[in-house]
Design an enzyme around this catalytic site. Structure first.
Site, PDB file in Angstrom:
ATOM      1  N   LYS A 250       0.820  -1.207   0.000  1.00 57.33           N
ATOM      2  CA  LYS A 250       0.000   0.000   0.000  1.00 57.33           C
ATOM      3  C   LYS A 250       0.859   1.264   0.000  1.00 57.33           C
ATOM      4  CE  LYS A 250      -2.388  -1.354   3.640  1.00 57.33           C
ATOM      5  NZ  LYS A 250      -1.851  -2.734   3.815  1.00 57.33           N
ATOM      6  N   THR A 251       1.877   1.301   0.837  1.00 57.31           N
ATOM      7  CA  THR A 251       2.758   2.472   0.860  1.00 57.31           C
ATOM      8  C   THR A 251       3.520   2.593  -0.456  1.00 57.31           C
ATOM      9  OG1 THR A 251       3.002   2.362   3.253  1.00 57.31           O
ATOM     10  CG2 THR A 251       4.693   3.563   2.046  1.00 57.31           C
TER      11      THR A 251
ATOM     12  N   ASP B 185      -1.841   6.659   6.171  1.00 56.94           N
ATOM     13  CA  ASP B 185      -1.824   5.244   6.532  1.00 56.94           C
ATOM     14  C   ASP B 185      -2.758   4.990   7.714  1.00 56.94           C
ATOM     15  OD1 ASP B 185      -1.079   2.622   6.339  1.00 56.94           O
ATOM     16  OD2 ASP B 185       0.859   2.850   7.333  1.00 56.94           O
TER      17      ASP B 185
ATOM     18  N   THR C 271      -5.971  -1.470   6.869  1.00 51.97           N
ATOM     19  CA  THR C 271      -5.998  -2.920   6.991  1.00 51.97           C
ATOM     20  C   THR C 271      -7.387  -3.407   7.386  1.00 51.97           C
ATOM     21  OG1 THR C 271      -5.251  -2.711   9.291  1.00 51.97           O
ATOM     22  CG2 THR C 271      -3.558  -3.062   7.608  1.00 51.97           C
TER      23      THR C 271
ATOM     24  N   ARG D 166       6.740  -8.429   2.101  1.00 51.67           N
ATOM     25  CA  ARG D 166       7.604  -7.957   3.190  1.00 51.67           C
ATOM     26  C   ARG D 166       8.246  -9.131   3.912  1.00 51.67           C
ATOM     27  NH1 ARG D 166       4.531  -4.313   6.820  1.00 51.67           N
ATOM     28  NH2 ARG D 166       5.240  -2.659   5.448  1.00 51.67           N
TER      29      ARG D 166
END
Length: 363
Positions: free
Chosen positions: A83-84, A128, A177, A236
């Site tokens: 997302k970032t 965020d 999220t 990640r």
């Protein structure tokens, strides 16, 4: 490679035992520093999320053709899926600067007003964990997104006045999220909504090969496949495991990551073939050996594992449920047949040779 790297409140707010997990999807300080170097710079370089990437490409191209700012974008999905990264790609594709903040950091409407009033025309504001923003700031954001205007309240009580403040056109990129926690008025103001899915092993292999090239790591295809299979569908985690396997290969081998080296390295770090770590296996072991597969209450299971209730519920259970190893029922947690198989155990009813259901305290 494609993942969120700046979630300032995630690691601090995570339950005990979550922040330091090798297979945890939240970013820590080391992850943030490394991910900055590994992050893709444009949509073409971004791996996975094919549907979201294609749709977003159309939105950005159309905005550039019109010479206008892009529509507001909402990205939802689990941590670590990109997302970032996508927010930064949106800014790069639009040739605009980006400002990054988070919902928990905006506790008052004044905090948001200060950020909005300092934006440049066309700038991308990445927010965020947008679902964790305070309600007064949320209500101010409605008008800012729709009319590019905020009302600043001066004074208190009957003498208070609202001073309208015009804002330059900007693009808000919200990440969450838990999209279900967003109020409908806020959700409806986003022109584009994209849901980030978990990655397939083949996509993770591409992520790992690209990251290995950037990190100057020699990796064989079988080694990448081994790491990808244990990465829980999350880039990640794949990159974090790659770095740990790289360390093992440099110290214990010739620096080349093969399937055998990857398997040996991840065994040292207690990550098994399905991506389960010590906490996951502890939960399954307690559920299977102490309670015969359940049903058992969450608090009882947490005591048996020696962890907090929130740690078991929020850290271990989501992946176990997604893998089909554990089920949540009104009577409590129960293990599935796949859990018995994965842990190499035989269900009690099969041990006894019967076909009846095993009770909590015996037949």
């Amino acid at each position: 490679m494609n993942w969120d790297d700046t979630a300032p409140s995630t690691a601090e707010d995570a339950p005990n035992g979550a922040a330091d997990r090798l297979v945890g999807a939240d970013a820590d300080g080391e992850d943030s520093a490394v991910e900055a170097a590994l992050r893709p710079k444009d949509l073409e370089e971004f791996v996975g999320q094919e549907r979201v990437r294609e749709q977003l490409d159309l939105v950005l191209r159309a905005a550039r053709a019109r010479g206008a700012t892009a529509d507001h974008v909402l990205l939802s999905g689990a941590p670590g899926l990109g997302k970032t990264t996508l927010s930064m790609i949106i800014a790069a594709e639009m040739g605009a600067p980006i400002r990054i903040t988070s919902g928990p950091a905006i506790q008052h409407a004044g905090d948001l007003a200060a950020i909005l009033s300092s934006l440049q025309e066309g700038e991308v504001l990445f927010l965020d964990e947008i679902h964790r923003m305070s309600r007064p700031a949320e209500e101010m954001l409605y008008m800012a997104m729709e009319d590019f205007r905020v009302d600043v309240i001066v004074g208190k009580g009957p003498g208070a006045t609202a001073i309208p403040l015009e804002l330059p056109p900007f693009t808000l990129v919200g990440a969450t999220t838990r999209a279900g926690l967003l109020p409908p008025p806020l959700r409806d103001r986003f022109g584009f909504t994209g849901h980030m899915e978990f990655y397939t092993p083949a996509e993770l292999e591409r992520v790992i090969h690209r990251s290995a090239g950037l990190l100057d790591v020699d990796i064989e295809p079988e080694g990448a496949a081994e790491i990808a299979g244990r990465s829980r569908g999350t880039p990640r985690i794949a990159n974090r495991l790659l770095r740990r396997v790289r360390d093992y290969a440099q110290v214990k081998a010739d620096g080349v990551i093969t399937r055998e080296i990857a398997s040996q390295a991840l065994a040292v770090y207690e990550v098994d073939g399905r991506g389960l770590d010590r906490l996951d296996r502890a939960v399954l072991t307690a559920l299977l050996k102490l309670f015969g597969g359940g049903p058992v209450g969450l608090s009882t299971l947490a005591v048996a594992v020696g962890e907090e209730r929130e740690t078991v519920e929020e850290v271990a259970e989501p992946f176990l449920v997604r893998e089909g190893l554990l089920a949540r029922t009104p009577r409590g947690r129960i293990a599935t047949p796949a859990a018995w198989t994965h842990m190499g155990l035989v269900p009690p009813q099969q041990q006894a040779g019967g076909n009846g259901q095993q009770g909590l305290f015996g037949p």
